[in-house]
Design an enzyme around this catalytic site. Structure first.
Site, PDB file in Angstrom:
ATOM      1  N   HIS A 218      -1.815   3.956  -1.275  1.00  0.00           N
ATOM      2  CA  HIS A 218      -1.895   3.365  -2.524  1.00  0.00           C
ATOM      3  C   HIS A 218      -2.707   2.398  -2.525  1.00  0.00           C
ATOM      4  CE1 HIS A 218       0.896   0.279  -1.186  1.00  0.00           C
ATOM      5  NE2 HIS A 218       0.319  -0.309  -2.381  1.00  0.00           N
ATOM      6  N   ASP A 220      -2.960  -0.924  -5.393  1.00  0.00           N
ATOM      7  CA  ASP A 220      -2.170  -1.394  -6.148  1.00  0.00           C
ATOM      8  C   ASP A 220      -2.687  -1.300  -7.777  1.00  0.00           C
ATOM      9  OD1 ASP A 220      -1.499  -4.317  -3.860  1.00  0.00           O
ATOM     10  OD2 ASP A 220      -0.494  -2.460  -3.984  1.00  0.00           O
ATOM     11  N   HIS A 274      -4.162   0.972   0.900  1.00  0.00           N
ATOM     12  CA  HIS A 274      -3.316   0.535   2.080  1.00  0.00           C
ATOM     13  C   HIS A 274      -1.738   1.056   2.204  1.00  0.00           C
ATOM     14  CE1 HIS A 274      -2.707  -1.880  -1.594  1.00  0.00           C
ATOM     15  NE2 HIS A 274      -1.727  -2.342  -1.315  1.00  0.00           N
ATOM     16  N   ARG A 284      11.367  -5.291   8.930  1.00  0.00           N
ATOM     17  CA  ARG A 284      10.039  -6.208   8.475  1.00  0.00           C
ATOM     18  C   ARG A 284      10.262  -6.520   7.142  1.00  0.00           C
ATOM     19  NH1 ARG A 284       5.094  -4.205   6.120  1.00  0.00           N
ATOM     20  NH2 ARG A 284       3.483  -5.952   6.265  1.00  0.00           N
TER      21      ARG A 284
HETATM   22  C1  LIG Z   1       2.903  -1.808 -10.498  1.00  0.00           C
HETATM   23  C2  LIG Z   1       3.544  -1.404  -9.273  1.00  0.00           C
HETATM   24  C3  LIG Z   1       4.136  -0.286  -8.937  1.00  0.00           C
HETATM   25  C4  LIG Z   1       4.422  -0.356  -7.307  1.00  0.00           C
HETATM   26  C5  LIG Z   1       4.762  -1.645  -7.468  1.00  0.00           C
HETATM   27  C6  LIG Z   1       3.759  -2.501  -8.250  1.00  0.00           C
HETATM   28  C7  LIG Z   1       2.541  -2.347  -7.553  1.00  0.00           C
HETATM   29  C8  LIG Z   1       2.290  -1.649  -6.310  1.00  0.00           C
HETATM   30  C9  LIG Z   1       3.136  -0.037  -6.600  1.00  0.00           C
HETATM   31  C10 LIG Z   1       3.639   0.834  -5.546  1.00  0.00           C
HETATM   32  C11 LIG Z   1       4.173  -0.217  -4.425  1.00  0.00           C
HETATM   33  C12 LIG Z   1       2.588   1.732  -4.955  1.00  0.00           C
HETATM   34  C13 LIG Z   1       3.093   2.716  -3.861  1.00  0.00           C
HETATM   35  C14 LIG Z   1       4.057   3.753  -4.646  1.00  0.00           C
HETATM   36  C15 LIG Z   1       5.129   2.833  -5.204  1.00  0.00           C
HETATM   37  C16 LIG Z   1       6.292   3.705  -5.968  1.00  0.00           C
HETATM   38  C17 LIG Z   1       6.167   2.232  -4.023  1.00  0.00           C
HETATM   39  O1  LIG Z   1       6.173   2.564  -2.999  1.00  0.00           O
HETATM   40  O2  LIG Z   1       6.853   1.048  -4.412  1.00  0.00           O
HETATM   41  C18 LIG Z   1       4.621   1.622  -6.197  1.00  0.00           C
HETATM   42  C19 LIG Z   1       5.430   0.563  -7.060  1.00  0.00           C
HETATM   43  C20 LIG Z   1       6.407   1.233  -8.136  1.00  0.00           C
HETATM   44  O3  LIG Z   1       6.005   2.157  -8.800  1.00  0.00           O
HETATM   45  O4  LIG Z   1       7.503   0.797  -8.048  1.00  0.00           O
HETATM   46  O1  LIG Z   2       4.790  -4.340   2.821  1.00  0.00           O
HETATM   47  C1  LIG Z   2       3.581  -4.549   3.029  1.00  0.00           C
HETATM   48  O2  LIG Z   2       2.970  -4.823   3.796  1.00  0.00           O
HETATM   49  C2  LIG Z   2       2.681  -3.855   1.790  1.00  0.00           C
HETATM   50  C3  LIG Z   2       3.463  -3.425   0.620  1.00  0.00           C
HETATM   51  C4  LIG Z   2       2.551  -3.039  -0.461  1.00  0.00           C
HETATM   52  O3  LIG Z   2       1.313  -2.553  -0.176  1.00  0.00           O
HETATM   53  C5  LIG Z   2       3.033  -3.252  -1.670  1.00  0.00           C
HETATM   54  O4  LIG Z   2       4.363  -3.344  -2.184  1.00  0.00           O
HETATM   55  O5  LIG Z   2       2.159  -2.704  -2.875  1.00  0.00           O
HETATM   56 FE   LIG Z   3       0.305  -2.432  -2.130  1.00  0.00          FE
END
Ligand SMILES: C=C1C[C@]23C[C@H]1CC[C@H]2[C@]1(C)CCC[C@@](C)(C(=O)O)[C@H]1[C@@H]3C(=O)O
Ligand SMILES: O=C(O)CCC(=O)C(=O)O
Ligand SMILES: [Fe+2]
Length: 371
Positions: A218, A220, A274, A284
């Site tokens: 994704h 951010d 990333h 982790r």
């Molecule tokens: C605004 C946001 C949505 C998420 C948390 C913040 C910034 C990063 C986003 C996220 C981490 C991107 C990958 C998918 C996601 C669902 C996750 O894995 O947490 C995303 C976060 C979210 O929607 O909760």
């Molecule tokens: O845990 C990490 O190193 C990355 C997490 C991340 O990209 C996020 O929470 O948006």
């Molecule tokens: Fe991220």
């Protein structure tokens, strides 16, 4: 309150549930080559302001990531923030679910988003806080409200951590402004008032680390991310058409550009893809501070960055609308901003069509009344 079937995160399962198995084309490569990031030394900033701005500019035009050292954030506070994560994520699931994140909400406890997504589940637990610099003790009060008085000290640590991240974010925004040839205060003023998110990521060990992901690929959606990762390693950045690992460096914070800041810079600075991979040995932890504008502030490109060679690339929007898009309509991935731009244009054309229809209807009604 919806109670999701908690995930058995004991790390002993040899066959992880199928919902956590990611498609072959998204499975991790656990031996990605390292990407060495430029390091900004904020301690030496004053004399080397232009040099630092140049390093930021070069990194942000390429992959949007850089490191910051001598950032002024107390190392004891960072250590405590990591220790307290183990306290929370070590609680019984029934305790953690007192702060359960509700559907459509961005704050609270979530265990691998069971219930929110049905496949490609991330191998992690998260606890997310809302932070507004002008709302006193917002993080501390949140923890006391959902977890009880005994969590006041716990909440205090993350309140102080957010305040330190907020201060650093605004310093970095000054650097971003200078690096783009804008006024030093241009972005700083825009984010003085903000409505940000602190996310605690806990990635348990996994017996099939090559089949799942801690956090999927994704960019951010937010503006600027300041990440502190522990010494385990697992953050990967997609740059020059391949995945690279970002090695943990004690005392260094990882900073990256988000989609909202990419829109504000008319795409000059890149919000890059990333992800986080997991391992079969140890848990982790990472803390991600996401700087976000006030909800209702119109995010519009810096005019100095629009010209014939670089015409306007993204529509105006509010952070509230982009956040709602990622929470209710679209799982943030590597194409969020383009999907969101299309969604905004569709919404606008639908509203215009409805408005025209309404207008025609009113016109006919009005015309009819003359008879
Ligand atoms: C605004 C946001 C949505 C998420 C948390 C913040 C910034 C990063 C986003 C996220 C981490 C991107 C990958 C998918 C996601 C669902 C996750 O894995 O947490 C995303 C976060 C979210 O929607 O909760
Ligand atoms: O845990 C990490 O190193 C990355 C997490 C991340 O990209 C996020 O929470 O948006
Ligand atoms: Fe991220």
């Amino acid at each position: 309150m919806v109670h999701y079937q908690p995930l058995a995160f004991d790390g002993s399962e040899s066959n992880i549930p199928s919902e956590f198995i990611w498609p072959d084309d998204e499975k991790p490569c656990l031996d990605a080559p390292e990407l060495v990031l430029p390091t900004i030394d904020l301690g030496a900033l004053r004399p080397a302001l232009s040099k630092a701005a140049e390093a930021v500019s070069e990194a942000c035009k390429r992959h949007g990531f850089f490191l910051v050292v001598n950032h002024g954030v107390d190392s004891g506070l960072i250590d405590k923030a990591h220790q307290y994560m183990d306290v929370f994520f070590g609680l019984q699931i029934s305790e953690k679910q007192k702060a359960q994140r509700k559907v459509g909400d961005s704050y609270g406890y979530a265990s691998s988003f069971v219930g929110r997504f049905s496949s490609k589940l991330p191998w992690k637990e998260t606890l997310s806080f809302r932070f507004c610099p002008h709302t006193p003790n917002i993080v501390q009060n949140y923890m006391v409200k959902w977890m009880g008085e005994e969590f006041r000290g716990f909440g205090r640590i993350y309140q102080e951590y957010c305040e330190a991240m907020n201060k650093l974010s605004l310093q970095l925004m000054e650097l971003v402004g200078i690096s783009l040839g804008l006024d030093q205060s241009y972005f700083k003023d825009l984010f003085e008032e903000n409505d940000s998110i602190l996310r605690l990521n806990h990635y348990p060990p996994c017996q099939q680390p090559d089949s799942t992901l801690g956090t999927g690929p994704h960019s951010d959606p937010t503006s600027l991310t300041i990440l502190h990762q522990d010494q385990v390693g697992g953050l990967q950045v997609f740059s020059d058409e391949k995945w690279h690992s970002i090695a943990p460096i004690p005392g260094a914070l990882v900073v990256n550009i988000g989609d909202t800041l990419m829109a504000l810079t008319n795409g000059v600075y890149k919000s890059c893809v990333h992800r986080a991979v997991v391992n079969n040995r140890v848990a982790r932890r990472s803390l991600a501070f996401f700087l976000c504008p006030k909800m209702d502030k119109t995010v519009t490109v810096a005019q100095g960055l629009v010209n014939a060679a670089n015409p306007r690339r993204y529509p105006d929007f509010t952070w509230a609308s982009l956040l709602e898009f990622t929470q209710r309509h679209y799982r943030a991935d590597m194409k969020t901003l383009d999907a969101f731009s299309k969604w905004v244009q569709h919404q606008e054309s639908t509203e215009k069509y409805e408005g025209d229809k309404q207008g025609k209807h009113l016109f006919l009604l009005h015309a009819g009344s003359k008879e």
